[in-house]
Scaffold this motif. Structure first.
Motif, PDB file in Angstrom:
ATOM      1  N   TYR A   1       0.853  -1.315  -0.019  1.00 22.09           N
ATOM      2  CA  TYR A   1      -0.206   0.105  -0.032  1.00 22.09           C
ATOM      3  C   TYR A   1       0.829   1.071   0.097  1.00 22.09           C
ATOM      4  CZ  TYR A   1      -3.241   3.760   1.667  1.00 22.09           C
ATOM      5  OH  TYR A   1      -3.839   4.812   1.844  1.00 22.09           O
ATOM      6  N   LEU A   2       1.873   1.393   1.009  1.00 26.21           N
ATOM      7  CA  LEU A   2       2.798   2.592   1.046  1.00 26.21           C
ATOM      8  C   LEU A   2       3.463   2.863  -0.339  1.00 26.21           C
ATOM      9  CD1 LEU A   2       4.067   2.018   4.747  1.00 26.21           C
ATOM     10  CD2 LEU A   2       1.987   3.701   3.684  1.00 26.21           C
ATOM     11  N   LYS A   3       3.887   1.654  -1.004  1.00 28.75           N
ATOM     12  CA  LYS A   3       4.851   2.040  -2.002  1.00 28.75           C
ATOM     13  C   LYS A   3       3.903   2.667  -3.176  1.00 28.75           C
ATOM     14  CE  LYS A   3       8.283  -1.399  -1.551  1.00 28.75           C
ATOM     15  NZ  LYS A   3       9.062  -2.744  -2.013  1.00 28.75           N
ATOM     16  N   GLY A   4       2.528   1.915  -3.192  1.00 27.24           N
ATOM     17  CA  GLY A   4       1.544   2.336  -4.364  1.00 27.24           C
ATOM     18  C   GLY A   4       1.342   3.993  -3.968  1.00 27.24           C
ATOM     19  N   LEU A   5       1.023   4.452  -2.797  1.00 32.40           N
ATOM     20  CA  LEU A   5       0.861   5.307  -2.526  1.00 32.40           C
ATOM     21  C   LEU A   5       2.163   6.734  -2.775  1.00 32.40           C
ATOM     22  CD1 LEU A   5      -0.808   7.725  -1.217  1.00 32.40           C
ATOM     23  CD2 LEU A   5      -0.311   7.040   1.176  1.00 32.40           C
ATOM     24  N   ARG A   6       3.183   6.061  -2.503  1.00 30.44           N
ATOM     25  CA  ARG A   6       4.356   6.946  -2.928  1.00 30.44           C
ATOM     26  C   ARG A   6       4.581   7.072  -4.129  1.00 30.44           C
ATOM     27  NH1 ARG A   6       9.753   5.061  -0.377  1.00 30.44           N
ATOM     28  NH2 ARG A   6       9.580   3.297  -1.627  1.00 30.44           N
ATOM     29  N   GLU A   7       4.398   5.945  -4.862  1.00 28.37           N
ATOM     30  CA  GLU A   7       4.330   6.277  -6.582  1.00 28.37           C
ATOM     31  C   GLU A   7       3.402   7.203  -6.952  1.00 28.37           C
ATOM     32  OE1 GLU A   7       4.038   3.550 -10.444  1.00 28.37           O
ATOM     33  OE2 GLU A   7       3.818   2.471  -8.537  1.00 28.37           O
ATOM     34  N   LEU A   8       2.192   7.086  -6.379  1.00 31.10           N
ATOM     35  CA  LEU A   8       1.179   8.172  -6.974  1.00 31.10           C
ATOM     36  C   LEU A   8       1.356   9.554  -6.510  1.00 31.10           C
ATOM     37  CD1 LEU A   8      -2.329   6.733  -5.820  1.00 31.10           C
ATOM     38  CD2 LEU A   8      -1.657   7.180  -7.888  1.00 31.10           C
ATOM     39  N   LEU A   9       2.189   9.687  -5.371  1.00 38.28           N
ATOM     40  CA  LEU A   9       2.447  11.246  -4.964  1.00 38.28           C
ATOM     41  C   LEU A   9       3.404  11.647  -6.075  1.00 38.28           C
ATOM     42  CD1 LEU A   9       2.633  10.721  -1.180  1.00 38.28           C
ATOM     43  CD2 LEU A   9       0.980  12.176  -2.360  1.00 38.28           C
ATOM     44  N   PHE A  10       4.468  10.817  -6.137  1.00 39.40           N
ATOM     45  CA  PHE A  10       5.577  11.163  -7.221  1.00 39.40           C
ATOM     46  C   PHE A  10       5.253  11.138  -8.592  1.00 39.40           C
ATOM     47  CE2 PHE A  10       7.831  10.703  -3.219  1.00 39.40           C
ATOM     48  CZ  PHE A  10       8.395  11.961  -3.065  1.00 39.40           C
TER      49      PHE A  10
ATOM     50  N   ARG B   1       0.819   9.528   8.686  1.00 38.48           N
ATOM     51  CA  ARG B   1       1.198   8.481   9.615  1.00 38.48           C
ATOM     52  C   ARG B   1       2.835   7.898   8.947  1.00 38.48           C
ATOM     53  NH1 ARG B   1      -1.408   6.615  13.841  1.00 38.48           N
ATOM     54  NH2 ARG B   1      -3.791   7.087  14.176  1.00 38.48           N
ATOM     55  N   ASN B   2       2.839   8.118   7.666  1.00 42.13           N
ATOM     56  CA  ASN B   2       4.023   7.297   6.699  1.00 42.13           C
ATOM     57  C   ASN B   2       4.805   8.460   6.119  1.00 42.13           C
ATOM     58  OD1 ASN B   2       3.281   4.278   7.427  1.00 42.13           O
ATOM     59  ND2 ASN B   2       1.452   5.452   6.658  1.00 42.13           N
ATOM     60  N   GLU B   3       5.045   9.582   6.875  1.00 42.43           N
ATOM     61  CA  GLU B   3       5.927  10.704   6.131  1.00 42.43           C
ATOM     62  C   GLU B   3       7.240  10.414   5.909  1.00 42.43           C
ATOM     63  OE1 GLU B   3       8.991  13.706   6.525  1.00 42.43           O
ATOM     64  OE2 GLU B   3       8.209  12.573   8.532  1.00 42.43           O
ATOM     65  N   GLN B   4       8.026   9.731   6.839  1.00 40.14           N
ATOM     66  CA  GLN B   4       9.349   9.343   6.501  1.00 40.14           C
ATOM     67  C   GLN B   4       9.350   8.306   5.363  1.00 40.14           C
ATOM     68  OE1 GLN B   4      11.543   7.821  10.093  1.00 40.14           O
ATOM     69  NE2 GLN B   4      11.522  10.120  10.749  1.00 40.14           N
ATOM     70  N   PHE B   5       8.684   7.415   5.365  1.00 42.49           N
ATOM     71  CA  PHE B   5       8.736   6.290   4.306  1.00 42.49           C
ATOM     72  C   PHE B   5       8.333   6.929   2.965  1.00 42.49           C
ATOM     73  CE2 PHE B   5       6.889   3.344   1.211  1.00 42.49           C
ATOM     74  CZ  PHE B   5       7.849   2.345   1.574  1.00 42.49           C
ATOM     75  N   LEU B   6       7.255   7.963   3.009  1.00 42.88           N
ATOM     76  CA  LEU B   6       6.610   8.552   1.561  1.00 42.88           C
ATOM     77  C   LEU B   6       7.695   9.460   1.123  1.00 42.88           C
ATOM     78  CD1 LEU B   6       3.264   8.607   2.559  1.00 42.88           C
ATOM     79  CD2 LEU B   6       4.167   7.008   1.046  1.00 42.88           C
ATOM     80  N   PHE B   7       8.461  10.179   2.058  1.00 43.25           N
ATOM     81  CA  PHE B   7       9.270  11.164   1.510  1.00 43.25           C
ATOM     82  C   PHE B   7      10.676  11.185   1.619  1.00 43.25           C
ATOM     83  CE2 PHE B   7       5.203  13.271   2.603  1.00 43.25           C
ATOM     84  CZ  PHE B   7       4.751  13.773   1.247  1.00 43.25           C
ATOM     85  N   SER B   8      11.112  11.087   2.920  1.00 46.40           N
ATOM     86  CA  SER B   8      12.446  10.829   3.152  1.00 46.40           C
ATOM     87  C   SER B   8      13.319   9.824   2.434  1.00 46.40           C
ATOM     88  CB  SER B   8      12.852  10.624   4.756  1.00 46.40           C
ATOM     89  OG  SER B   8      12.236  11.495   5.516  1.00 46.40           O
ATOM     90  N   GLU B   9      12.778   8.520   2.023  1.00 48.35           N
ATOM     91  CA  GLU B   9      13.381   7.397   1.467  1.00 48.35           C
ATOM     92  C   GLU B   9      13.185   7.787   0.039  1.00 48.35           C
ATOM     93  OE1 GLU B   9      12.077   3.654   2.559  1.00 48.35           O
ATOM     94  OE2 GLU B   9      12.246   3.982   4.835  1.00 48.35           O
ATOM     95  N   TYR B  10      12.617   8.538  -0.546  1.00 47.97           N
ATOM     96  CA  TYR B  10      12.693   8.827  -2.016  1.00 47.97           C
ATOM     97  C   TYR B  10      13.821   9.606  -2.379  1.00 47.97           C
ATOM     98  CZ  TYR B  10      11.169  10.424  -6.532  1.00 47.97           C
ATOM     99  OH  TYR B  10      11.100  10.597  -8.244  1.00 47.97           O
ATOM    100  N   LYS B  11      14.741   9.093  -3.443  1.00 48.71           N
ATOM    101  CA  LYS B  11      15.917   9.479  -3.614  1.00 48.71           C
ATOM    102  C   LYS B  11      15.927  10.757  -4.692  1.00 48.71           C
ATOM    103  CE  LYS B  11      17.579   6.120  -1.396  1.00 48.71           C
ATOM    104  NZ  LYS B  11      18.084   6.280  -0.132  1.00 48.71           N
ATOM    105  N   ASN B  12      15.773  11.821  -4.016  1.00 45.43           N
ATOM    106  CA  ASN B  12      15.637  13.118  -4.520  1.00 45.43           C
ATOM    107  C   ASN B  12      16.480  13.880  -3.677  1.00 45.43           C
ATOM    108  OD1 ASN B  12      15.058  15.713  -5.631  1.00 45.43           O
ATOM    109  ND2 ASN B  12      13.305  14.879  -6.785  1.00 45.43           N
ATOM    110  N   PRO B  13      17.738  14.359  -3.855  1.00 49.16           N
ATOM    111  CA  PRO B  13      18.546  15.174  -3.109  1.00 49.16           C
ATOM    112  C   PRO B  13      17.920  16.500  -2.899  1.00 49.16           C
ATOM    113  CG  PRO B  13      19.946  14.417  -4.906  1.00 49.16           C
ATOM    114  CD  PRO B  13      18.428  14.005  -5.143  1.00 49.16           C
ATOM    115  N   ASP B  14      17.226  17.206  -3.826  1.00 46.05           N
ATOM    116  CA  ASP B  14      16.696  18.450  -3.556  1.00 46.05           C
ATOM    117  C   ASP B  14      15.355  18.472  -2.735  1.00 46.05           C
ATOM    118  OD1 ASP B  14      18.293  19.801  -5.367  1.00 46.05           O
ATOM    119  OD2 ASP B  14      16.978  19.617  -7.077  1.00 46.05           O
ATOM    120  N   LEU B  15      14.572  17.412  -2.704  1.00 44.49           N
ATOM    121  CA  LEU B  15      13.583  17.307  -1.617  1.00 44.49           C
ATOM    122  C   LEU B  15      14.045  16.741  -0.562  1.00 44.49           C
ATOM    123  CD1 LEU B  15      10.458  17.565  -1.534  1.00 44.49           C
ATOM    124  CD2 LEU B  15      10.343  14.995  -2.016  1.00 44.49           C
TER     125      LEU B  15
END
Length: 237
Positions: free
Chosen positions: A140-149, A219-233
Motif C-alpha cells: 500500500y505504501l509503495k503504491g501511495l508513494r508512486e502516486l504522489l511522485f 502516519r508514514n511521512e518518513q517512508f513516503l518522503f525521506s526515502e525517496y532518492k531526490n537530493p533537492d527534496l
C-alpha cells in the motif's frame, strides 16, 4: 515584501517565481507565507493548543491576514495570541491553491487507489489496529508513494512534505491538543485533495477516502518522503 500581487489563490510555482524575481524568498522551495505561518505554528505554545486545525479562527482576523499578504504588506504574526487564527489562515491558503495540492486531474487516481486498497491498506486486520498503532502494508505504501511522485507537481510535493512534517509534530502533542493523525486528516484532507468536477454529494461520498489517504500520508511521512532518492527534496525541512 515589495510587491502587491495576490498570494492567496495563486499557484505555488507562480508564487515562487514572483518571490525569486523580487528577491524576497527565504527558502527558494517554499512560498514566504507558508514559511511564516508554519514557523508560528511550530512554537510550543501554538502546537499544544487544543483543537489546532479543527477549531476555526475568527473570520475577521483570517480575512485580515489574507488581505495583508495579498497587498504585499508586512504583517507581524506574533501580534496574534490565538494559534487557531494562523492555522485557519494556512488552511485557507491551501484550499485556495488553484488546481489543489493534489491536482484535479490526479484526484480520481487517488480516490480509485484508496477504493481498491480498502482490504490491503492495513498490514493486520482492522480489529488489530487501533488509532495509535495502525500499520500499513508495504504494498500500500509503495503504491501511495508512486502516486504522489507521479501525479503531484514538484512544487506542491515540497509543500506537502513540509505540511506533513508539521502535522506529524502536531500529532506528537495530541495529549495537549487532542489532535491525532486521524483527527488532523479529517480537517486537512479536503483542503489538499479535492476536485472541481464533483458536486457536494460526490465530495461527501469521497470524504472518508480523502481522510484515509491523508491519515496514511501523515502516519508514514518518513517512508513516503525521506526515502525517496531526490537530493533537492531531501534537503527541504
Amino acid at each position: 515584501k515589495g510587491y502587491s500581487e495576490k498570494v492567496f489563490g495563486v499557484s505555488i510555482q507562480s508564487l515562487l517565481s514572483k518571490e525569486a524575481h523580487f528577491c524576497t524568498a527565504v527558502n527558494p522551495w517554499v512560498p514566504e507565507i507558508v514559511e511564516e505561518l508554519m514557523c508560528y505554528l511550530y512554537e510550543e505554545n501554538s502546537i499544544k493548543s487544543e483543537g489546532l486545525f479543527r477549531q476555526s479562527g475568527t473570520v475577521v482576523d483570517v480575512n485580515y491576514i489574507k488581505s495583508m499578504y495579498d497587498k504585499g504588506k508586512y504583517l507581524d504574526l506574533m501580534m496574534y495570541d490565538n494559534p487557531h487564527v494562523i492555522a485557519s489562515a494556512l488552511k485557507l491558503f491551501l484550499k485556495e491553491i488553484p488546481d489543489s495540492v493534489v491536482s484535479y486531474t490526479a484526484y480520481n487516481h487517488f480516490i480509485k487507489f484508496q477504493q481498491d486498497n480498502q482490504n490491503t491498506m492495513n498490514k493486520d486486520s482492522p480489529e488489530k489496529n487501533n488509532n495509535k498503532t495502525r500499520k500499513y502494508s508495504t504494498e500500500y505504501l509503495k503504491g501511495l508513494r508512486e502516486l504522489l511522485f507521479t501525479y503531484v507537481s514538484y512544487d506542491c510535493l515540497v509543500l506537502l512534505k513540509l505540511l506533513t512534517q508539521l502535522l506529524v509534530r502536531v500529532a506528537k502533542y495530541e495529549e495537549f491538543n487532542r489532535m491525532t493523525p486521524s483527527n488532523l486528516a479529517i480537517v486537512i484532507g479536503p483542503n489538499i485533495i479535492r476536485s472541481k468536477d464533483i458536486d457536494a454529494f460526490g465530495a461527501m461520498a469521497h470524504y472518508p477516502l480523502v481522510a484515509q489517504l491523508t491519515e496514511a500520508i501523515i502516519r508514514n511521512e518518513q517512508f513516503l518522503f525521506s526515502e525517496y532518492k531526490n537530493p533537492d527534496l531531501d534537503d527541504v525541512s
